[in-house]
Each structure stands twice: as C-alpha cells, then as structure tokens.
Design a protein around this motif. Structure first.
Motif, mmCIF file in Angstrom:
data_model
loop_
_atom_site.group_PDB
_atom_site.id
_atom_site.type_symbol
_atom_site.label_atom_id
_atom_site.label_comp_id
_atom_site.label_asym_id
_atom_site.label_seq_id
_atom_site.Cartn_x
_atom_site.Cartn_y
_atom_site.Cartn_z
ATOM 1 N N VAL A 30 46.333 18.439 -2.315
ATOM 2 C CA VAL A 30 47.113 17.548 -2.195
ATOM 3 C C VAL A 30 46.873 16.545 -0.900
ATOM 4 O O VAL A 30 46.611 15.380 -1.003
ATOM 5 N N VAL A 31 46.914 17.157 0.176
ATOM 6 C CA VAL A 31 46.916 16.617 1.342
ATOM 7 C C VAL A 31 46.413 17.339 2.496
ATOM 8 O O VAL A 31 46.479 18.569 2.299
ATOM 9 N N HIS A 32 45.933 16.903 3.464
ATOM 10 C CA HIS A 32 45.662 17.756 4.849
ATOM 11 C C HIS A 32 44.491 18.529 4.866
ATOM 12 O O HIS A 32 44.393 19.483 5.353
ATOM 13 N N GLY A 33 43.485 18.307 3.927
ATOM 14 C CA GLY A 33 42.287 19.039 3.717
ATOM 15 C C GLY A 33 41.454 18.648 4.838
ATOM 16 O O GLY A 33 41.400 17.772 5.496
ATOM 17 N N ILE A 34 40.602 19.767 5.347
ATOM 18 C CA ILE A 34 39.878 19.668 6.484
ATOM 19 C C ILE A 34 38.588 19.396 6.280
ATOM 20 O O ILE A 34 37.788 20.066 5.450
ATOM 21 N N PRO A 35 38.150 18.318 7.064
ATOM 22 C CA PRO A 35 36.409 17.732 6.669
ATOM 23 C C PRO A 35 35.634 19.347 7.273
ATOM 24 O O PRO A 35 36.015 19.922 8.039
ATOM 25 N N SER A 36 34.525 19.358 6.106
ATOM 26 C CA SER A 36 33.685 20.358 6.302
ATOM 27 C C SER A 36 32.234 19.899 5.735
ATOM 28 O O SER A 36 32.064 19.116 4.991
ATOM 29 N N GLY A 38 47.117 20.155 16.267
ATOM 30 C CA GLY A 38 46.034 20.900 16.302
ATOM 31 C C GLY A 38 44.991 20.630 15.068
ATOM 32 O O GLY A 38 44.164 21.652 14.999
ATOM 33 N N PHE A 39 45.068 19.619 14.353
ATOM 34 C CA PHE A 39 44.222 19.372 13.136
ATOM 35 C C PHE A 39 43.039 19.210 13.561
ATOM 36 O O PHE A 39 42.599 18.521 14.643
ATOM 37 N N GLU A 67 55.072 21.821 -7.668
ATOM 38 C CA GLU A 67 55.220 22.628 -6.645
ATOM 39 C C GLU A 67 53.675 22.846 -6.003
ATOM 40 O O GLU A 67 52.750 22.708 -6.443
ATOM 41 N N VAL A 68 53.912 22.877 -4.649
ATOM 42 C CA VAL A 68 52.602 22.990 -3.769
ATOM 43 C C VAL A 68 52.731 24.119 -2.920
ATOM 44 O O VAL A 68 53.611 24.672 -2.512
ATOM 45 N N LYS A 69 51.477 24.653 -2.231
ATOM 46 C CA LYS A 69 51.581 25.731 -0.997
ATOM 47 C C LYS A 69 50.305 25.157 -0.253
ATOM 48 O O LYS A 69 49.254 24.508 -0.462
ATOM 49 N N VAL A 70 50.603 25.893 1.065
ATOM 50 C CA VAL A 70 49.556 25.659 2.324
ATOM 51 C C VAL A 70 48.806 27.003 2.167
ATOM 52 O O VAL A 70 49.040 28.101 2.061
ATOM 53 N N LEU A 71 47.490 26.599 2.000
ATOM 54 C CA LEU A 71 46.312 27.678 2.164
ATOM 55 C C LEU A 71 46.438 28.450 3.467
ATOM 56 O O LEU A 71 46.971 27.750 4.319
ATOM 57 N N ALA A 72 45.697 29.400 3.512
ATOM 58 C CA ALA A 72 45.683 30.383 4.643
ATOM 59 C C ALA A 72 44.865 29.562 5.777
ATOM 60 O O ALA A 72 45.199 30.079 7.026
ATOM 61 N N ASP A 73 44.270 28.507 5.700
ATOM 62 C CA ASP A 73 43.625 27.796 6.955
ATOM 63 C C ASP A 73 44.851 27.070 7.670
ATOM 64 O O ASP A 73 44.672 26.564 8.943
ATOM 65 N N GLY A 74 46.190 27.144 7.339
ATOM 66 C CA GLY A 74 47.238 26.476 7.898
ATOM 67 C C GLY A 74 47.504 25.072 7.543
ATOM 68 O O GLY A 74 48.301 24.370 8.149
ATOM 69 N N TRP A 75 46.516 24.622 7.043
ATOM 70 C CA TRP A 75 46.533 22.994 6.789
ATOM 71 C C TRP A 75 46.631 22.456 5.360
ATOM 72 O O TRP A 75 47.406 21.871 4.935
ATOM 73 N N THR A 76 45.271 23.111 4.533
ATOM 74 C CA THR A 76 45.254 22.377 3.404
ATOM 75 C C THR A 76 46.234 22.693 2.383
ATOM 76 O O THR A 76 46.606 23.948 2.029
ATOM 77 N N VAL A 77 46.944 21.526 1.903
ATOM 78 C CA VAL A 77 47.867 21.702 0.789
ATOM 79 C C VAL A 77 47.400 21.616 -0.615
ATOM 80 O O VAL A 77 46.749 20.453 -0.954
ATOM 81 N N VAL A 78 47.638 22.570 -1.495
ATOM 82 C CA VAL A 78 46.902 22.635 -2.982
ATOM 83 C C VAL A 78 48.392 22.857 -3.830
ATOM 84 O O VAL A 78 49.131 23.205 -3.607
ATOM 85 N N THR A 79 47.819 22.321 -5.006
ATOM 86 C CA THR A 79 49.178 22.575 -6.175
ATOM 87 C C THR A 79 49.023 24.177 -6.418
ATOM 88 O O THR A 79 47.880 24.732 -6.474
ATOM 89 N N LYS A 80 50.258 24.414 -6.685
ATOM 90 C CA LYS A 80 50.352 25.998 -7.191
ATOM 91 C C LYS A 80 49.596 26.122 -8.480
ATOM 92 O O LYS A 80 49.056 27.340 -8.591
#
Ligand code: MG
Ligand code: MG
Length: 253
Positions: A78-84, A65-66, A214-227
């Motif tokens: 970190v990874v999986h940022g959604i183009p906008s 579903g990306f 440490e990293v976490k996934v944002l509420a968009d379900g995709w974007t991984v960010v550093t904590k």
C-alpha cells in the motif's frame, strides 16, 4: 507534533510551491523511467539525485529511520515500501512512488501509482478511480468547508466503484514539518473535523484497495500490505487552501 494547525503566509506558500514543484518534477522524471527490468533501488537513486540537484534534500531518508529516499510500493503493497536492488519491476505490476523533499526549511510531498507495461482492466480501473478520488477530495478544498468534506468526497467516489479506502493511514497537514495537523482521513469519521482556512496546506493522499480495506505492516517494520494481498493504489498532492479555492502545489505543467 502539536495540535494547532499552522497557517502559512504567502511568502511561505511560495517556498512550499517551489518545494512541491521539485517533488512533482521528480515524479514525472521517474514516470518516464518506470519500465520492466528497472529495480526499485534505481528509482530511489534517481529521485535522491534529482532532489539534491535541485537544491533540496530527500525528506524521507532517515525519517523515523526509513532507509530510502523514495517509498516504492508494488502491487499488494500500500505504502512505505523500501527500495531494493532485489526488487525488479515487471510487466503488469503497479508501482506506487511517494516522494518528499525539504527545501528552504519547508516540505513537499506527492505520490502517484504507475502501470508497468500493460495492465489488466480491473487494475487499470483501480488506478483511474484512485486518481479521480484524489481530485474529488481536492474539489472540496474551499474556505468554510471542513476536512470531513474532503474525506467524504474521496470515500464516496471510491466505494461507488466497488473499491475500499484504507483507514489506518491518512493524509496530513504539511509545512515546516513533513506531517502536521490536521489528519485527513480518506473516509468519513463520526466526529467534528476542522474548518478549512486560507493558509492551510494539506497533503491529501487516498490509499485505495481493490479488495478489503484492512492492511498490516510487514516484519521489516515499514512495508504496509493489504491483508487480503489484493492490489492497492496511492495518489497524493500537497494542496494550499486559498480564498480562490484549491491550489495544487505539487502539480507540474
Ligand atoms: Mg507522500
Ligand atoms: Mg504524505
């Protein structure tokens, strides 16, 4: 995905080289166009057009579903940022672009992190060390070595420079699937890892944080960010294991 590591024939390897050459050439094209004022959606559209113009399909579009063809991750992403169309590159950003294609039934996958304009010293060093760590890992791609030799080489180089290695996301085998066994961690796990055999193709992809791992996934379900919201870099190549050592399929001349 099953647990067996699929070995590729020389004919399959040649198709995978072609697939990865499309990816490498796309990343090169994008690198020339990364500049302040460009939106991440523009990068995505250029990548998708390039893939289709070269007889391939963007591999990430619709994958679990990306929504994009390109993963575009800025700064603390970190990874999986959604183009906008709302995300505009600006001077001093770092932008990680990760691209994949499907070509004649096989996948290619590669990523780079690029500077936008001038970077402060520590950020520039983060990019250099992450790229170097990928090549330290690739040097370990020798028949008879284990996956863990790759992991250890990446981790040692990164940590020697005071940066940290992401644990939660790892590299992977690649072939008729975008992600196949084995997993390729960028840190050493205390477990027996598979031996490298001719015909394996490995997507090695260190994700390296300026601060803590440490990293976490944002509420968009995709974007991984550093904590800790400090910057992160990502480099990836798809590499074949051969009797003559590593063959980097996604490296373009
Ligand atoms: Mg990738
Ligand atoms: Mg990958």
């Amino acid at each position: 995905m099953g647990s067996a590591i699929l070995l590729k024939t020389p004919a399959e390897m040649e198709i995978m080289r072609e697939a990865n050459q499309i990816v490498g050439a796309a990343l090169k094209m994008l690198a020339d166009r990364v500049a302040p004022g460009v939106t991440t959606l523009q990068l995505d559209e250029w990548a998708e057009t390039f893939a289709r113009d070269h007889g391939s399909e963007p591999a990430f579009k619709g994958y679990h579903g990306f929504p994009g063809s390109l993963c575009v991750s800025l700064n603390e992403q970190v990874v999986h940022g959604i183009p906008s169309k709302k995300v505009v590159l600006k001077d001093g950003d770092i932008v990680s672009i990760d691209f994949g294609v499907r070509y004649k039934g096989y996948y290619g996958d590669s990523a780079v992190t690029l500077p936008v304009g001038e970077l402060p010293g520590p950020l520039s060093k983060l990019l250099t060390v992450t790229r170097e760590s990928l090549y330290r890992g690739i040097e370990q791609v020798r028949v008879g070595n284990r996956i863990n030799d790759i992991s250890k080489a990446v981790q040692q180089h990164v940590e020697a420079h005071g940066f940290s290695v992401v644990r939660q996301f790892v590299g992977h085998g690649i072939g008729v699937n975008l992600h196949e066994p084995p997993e390729i961690p960028n840190y050493s796990r205390n477990e027996q890892s598979p031996r490298l055999l001719p015909g394996m193709v490995l997507a090695i992809e260190p994700m390296v944080n300026l601060g803590k791992y440490e990293v976490k996934v944002l509420a968009d379900g995709w974007t991984v960010v550093t904590k800790d919201r400090k910057p992160s870099a990502h480099f990836e190549h798809s590499v074949a294991v051969t009797e003559n050592g590593p063959l980097i399929l996604s490296e373009v001349a």
